[in-house]
Design a protein around this motif. Sequence first.
Motif, PDB file in Angstrom:
ATOM      1  N   PRO A   1      47.379 -46.124 -20.109  1.00  0.00           N
ATOM      2  CA  PRO A   1      46.422 -46.112 -20.719  1.00  0.00           C
ATOM      3  C   PRO A   1      45.268 -47.675 -21.441  1.00  0.00           C
ATOM      4  N   SER A   2      45.823 -48.219 -20.630  1.00  0.00           N
ATOM      5  CA  SER A   2      44.879 -49.789 -20.437  1.00  0.00           C
ATOM      6  C   SER A   2      45.576 -50.172 -19.286  1.00  0.00           C
ATOM      7  N   VAL A   3      45.077 -51.365 -19.299  1.00  0.00           N
ATOM      8  CA  VAL A   3      45.134 -52.608 -17.827  1.00  0.00           C
ATOM      9  C   VAL A   3      45.025 -53.548 -19.451  1.00  0.00           C
ATOM     10  N   LEU A   4      45.766 -54.477 -18.237  1.00  0.00           N
ATOM     11  CA  LEU A   4      46.139 -56.027 -18.602  1.00  0.00           C
ATOM     12  C   LEU A   4      45.482 -57.765 -17.588  1.00  0.00           C
ATOM     13  N   VAL A   5      44.520 -58.418 -18.512  1.00  0.00           N
ATOM     14  CA  VAL A   5      43.892 -59.254 -18.153  1.00  0.00           C
ATOM     15  C   VAL A   5      44.561 -60.164 -18.153  1.00  0.00           C
ATOM     16  N   ALA A   6      44.581 -62.024 -17.938  1.00  0.00           N
ATOM     17  CA  ALA A   6      44.919 -62.740 -17.430  1.00  0.00           C
ATOM     18  C   ALA A   6      43.720 -62.634 -18.496  1.00  0.00           C
ATOM     19  N   PRO A   7      43.253 -64.451 -19.152  1.00  0.00           N
ATOM     20  CA  PRO A   7      42.012 -64.888 -19.773  1.00  0.00           C
ATOM     21  C   PRO A   7      41.394 -65.891 -18.729  1.00  0.00           C
ATOM     22  N   SER A   8      42.448 -65.999 -18.235  1.00  0.00           N
ATOM     23  CA  SER A   8      41.356 -67.177 -16.744  1.00  0.00           C
ATOM     24  C   SER A   8      41.888 -66.674 -15.374  1.00  0.00           C
ATOM     25  N   ALA A   9      40.863 -67.074 -14.783  1.00  0.00           N
ATOM     26  CA  ALA A   9      40.930 -66.877 -13.316  1.00  0.00           C
ATOM     27  C   ALA A   9      41.403 -68.925 -12.419  1.00  0.00           C
ATOM     28  N   VAL A  10      42.219 -69.056 -12.405  1.00  0.00           N
ATOM     29  CA  VAL A  10      42.875 -69.989 -11.079  1.00  0.00           C
ATOM     30  C   VAL A  10      42.158 -70.095  -9.435  1.00  0.00           C
ATOM     31  N   GLY A  11      41.445 -70.836  -7.994  1.00  0.00           N
ATOM     32  CA  GLY A  11      42.036 -70.801  -7.584  1.00  0.00           C
ATOM     33  C   GLY A  11      41.878 -72.916  -6.779  1.00  0.00           C
TER      34      GLY A  11
ATOM     35  N   PRO B   1      40.467 -49.712 -22.568  1.00  0.00           N
ATOM     36  CA  PRO B   1      40.200 -50.931 -23.590  1.00  0.00           C
ATOM     37  C   PRO B   1      41.423 -51.811 -22.411  1.00  0.00           C
ATOM     38  N   ILE B   2      40.552 -53.086 -22.265  1.00  0.00           N
ATOM     39  CA  ILE B   2      40.941 -54.310 -21.778  1.00  0.00           C
ATOM     40  C   ILE B   2      41.918 -54.656 -22.287  1.00  0.00           C
ATOM     41  N   SER B   3      43.357 -54.932 -21.884  1.00  0.00           N
ATOM     42  CA  SER B   3      44.490 -56.080 -22.728  1.00  0.00           C
ATOM     43  C   SER B   3      44.221 -57.082 -22.170  1.00  0.00           C
ATOM     44  N   MET B   4      44.587 -57.834 -23.315  1.00  0.00           N
ATOM     45  CA  MET B   4      44.646 -59.489 -23.207  1.00  0.00           C
ATOM     46  C   MET B   4      46.168 -59.945 -24.256  1.00  0.00           C
ATOM     47  N   HIS B   5      47.308 -60.293 -23.329  1.00  0.00           N
ATOM     48  CA  HIS B   5      48.220 -61.183 -24.216  1.00  0.00           C
ATOM     49  C   HIS B   5      47.771 -62.513 -23.795  1.00  0.00           C
ATOM     50  N   SER B   6      47.930 -62.808 -25.139  1.00  0.00           N
ATOM     51  CA  SER B   6      47.702 -63.974 -25.224  1.00  0.00           C
ATOM     52  C   SER B   6      49.074 -64.756 -24.916  1.00  0.00           C
TER      53      SER B   6
ATOM     54  N   SER C   1      44.442 -67.660 -28.392  1.00  0.00           N
ATOM     55  CA  SER C   1      43.393 -66.379 -28.929  1.00  0.00           C
ATOM     56  C   SER C   1      41.879 -66.715 -29.343  1.00  0.00           C
ATOM     57  N   MET C   2      41.839 -68.216 -29.667  1.00  0.00           N
ATOM     58  CA  MET C   2      40.720 -67.806 -29.796  1.00  0.00           C
ATOM     59  C   MET C   2      39.946 -68.525 -28.604  1.00  0.00           C
ATOM     60  N   GLN C   3      40.246 -68.870 -28.075  1.00  0.00           N
ATOM     61  CA  GLN C   3      39.553 -69.089 -26.636  1.00  0.00           C
ATOM     62  C   GLN C   3      39.063 -67.723 -26.016  1.00  0.00           C
ATOM     63  N   ILE C   4      39.710 -66.842 -26.208  1.00  0.00           N
ATOM     64  CA  ILE C   4      39.785 -65.066 -26.082  1.00  0.00           C
ATOM     65  C   ILE C   4      38.022 -64.623 -26.696  1.00  0.00           C
ATOM     66  N   PHE C   5      38.499 -65.388 -27.791  1.00  0.00           N
ATOM     67  CA  PHE C   5      37.624 -64.266 -28.790  1.00  0.00           C
ATOM     68  C   PHE C   5      36.220 -65.230 -28.366  1.00  0.00           C
ATOM     69  N   GLY C   6      36.573 -66.541 -28.386  1.00  0.00           N
ATOM     70  CA  GLY C   6      35.542 -66.906 -27.954  1.00  0.00           C
ATOM     71  C   GLY C   6      34.357 -66.294 -26.676  1.00  0.00           C
ATOM     72  N   ASN C   7      35.502 -66.814 -25.744  1.00  0.00           N
ATOM     73  CA  ASN C   7      34.958 -65.689 -24.597  1.00  0.00           C
ATOM     74  C   ASN C   7      33.797 -64.600 -25.099  1.00  0.00           C
TER      75      ASN C   7
ATOM     76  N   CYS D   1      48.335 -62.663 -30.861  1.00  0.00           N
ATOM     77  CA  CYS D   1      47.682 -63.155 -31.579  1.00  0.00           C
ATOM     78  C   CYS D   1      47.817 -63.951 -32.326  1.00  0.00           C
ATOM     79  N   THR D   2      48.361 -63.378 -33.271  1.00  0.00           N
ATOM     80  CA  THR D   2      48.112 -64.033 -34.574  1.00  0.00           C
ATOM     81  C   THR D   2      46.324 -63.535 -34.814  1.00  0.00           C
TER      82      THR D   2
END
Lengths: 398, 114
Positions: A173-183, A210-215, A245-251, A271-272
């Motif tokens: 019903p949803s997928v999870l993504v990380a809040p960033s990606a590094v290379g 929906p896109i879900s993100m776990h802090s 979580s604030m970083q995610i929200f800001g994005n 996320c609180t």
Amino acid sequence: MARKTNPYLTIDTDAHCGVPLDLFDRYLDPEIKKHPDAPRFVKEDDGFTVFRCGSYQFPRRAKPKPGATAAAVTPSASFPGPRGSWDPAYRTEKFLDFEGIDRSVCMPFGIMFPSYVQDRALGNALCTAWNDWLHDFCSTQPERMFGYGVINIADPKAAAKELRRCVKELGFPSVLVAPSAVGRTPEDYYILADEVLYPIWDEAQSLGVPISMHSFPDPFVPGHEYNGARRPTGLFDCIGFPSASMQIFGNLVMGGVCEMFPKLKWGLFECTIGWIPQIMHGIEEQREAFGAYFAQSVPKMKLTPKEYIQRQLYFSVEVGDPFIDTFVKWTGAPDRLLYASDYPHLEYSPGQVATFLAREDLSDDLKRGIMGANALGYYRWDDTAMPKVTERAGAAAA
Amino acid sequence: MAEAGGAAGQWWPVVDESRLSDGAAFGADCGALRIAVYQVAGALYATDSLCTHAFVPLEDGMLDGYEIECPVHQARFDVRNGECRRFPADKPLRVFQTRREAGVVQVWIPAGTV
């Protein structure tokens, strides 16, 4: 054991799964298995098992000292995880039935961040293996256990493709993504607001999922680490989770993602919520004070944070969170809060649902929504698609 | 809560010997007291059933050598002496004497045990 019931449809939106140690033997692409950095579990000198894929390791921890016998561990973070995280029969009886939970949507842990694996082919293979295993795991209780697929935002094209597979073939019903990606280089660094990720969000919006993100307070990004074992700052839980979580929200809000994808729902988990009114106030204060400068600096944000929350953002909440009323007062969005057990991690303790229902500071309507009715909206579960749910949800979700 | 051991203490029958094997754990009620029994290398051990952290029955956990792991939060205890071996628990379990009697595993509940 008799199954507990409660007055409300109950949907747990954040319960973690462990990872069986033979997962990669059974589910990893045979060609990827030949790679020297292929995903694997490694037993360290003190007997603690960690996950490694290239330079990515979970949990990150100080190297055990020679002769160490007692592992310094992140609670519930050793592999394969506690029995409750990988034994579906135990999980159903001793957690879902015990608490009276109708449905649970399962999060991974540890390997949920493929975008921190520098080799993108490995990160993609990790997702595929995990998603296939999770599908089989949830299939043992198809009417009660559901999963968050994992996609690798470091490879947007592959992520969009895996997203479609997760929804269309695996039924997540949803997928999870990380809040960033590094290379491998600083240029290989993505944050959620980057337009290079838009094809993923576009695919999710078109699929209606929906896109879900776990802090996660240790995002493998220099300067943003709160890893207690490596850097004993003590900030892992109390500051790391909300700040991540604030970083995610800001994005999403200031970075324009919500504006660009108005029909796409986003969920922030673990996320609180106490910080949300403060951030809402801060953004609006800045907009009023700086006017044209604000508009120039944040060009994509057209609505207020409150309007974005009401339109498309969801937040998980712990049963004892003292800021629920404050959140509702500031956002006017009681239907944006989701019950999250965090089972079997430390936020969970047996009897959690009863504890929440006993709260005298929350209205019955608020409890009904948080327990499950709001989740129906998040996952877009409806009567036709989920007849088993309807029997209890009919009254509760009305 | 009632005292499981009574005034003088007593041996409680908890499980048929045939139901235990190496690496197995079994939970039983001894009056108001819940006990977990384990078999490791043919020897029997008994502790409180409930994890001292979140009171989850430990007999549902995985026995790894002499350590029982809580099935929820992964606290660990040594079943030989009840010693806490891993966070998040920080208090030991009580341990109880065991014996086999006519094919039945029994646990000694001392007087005054609650």
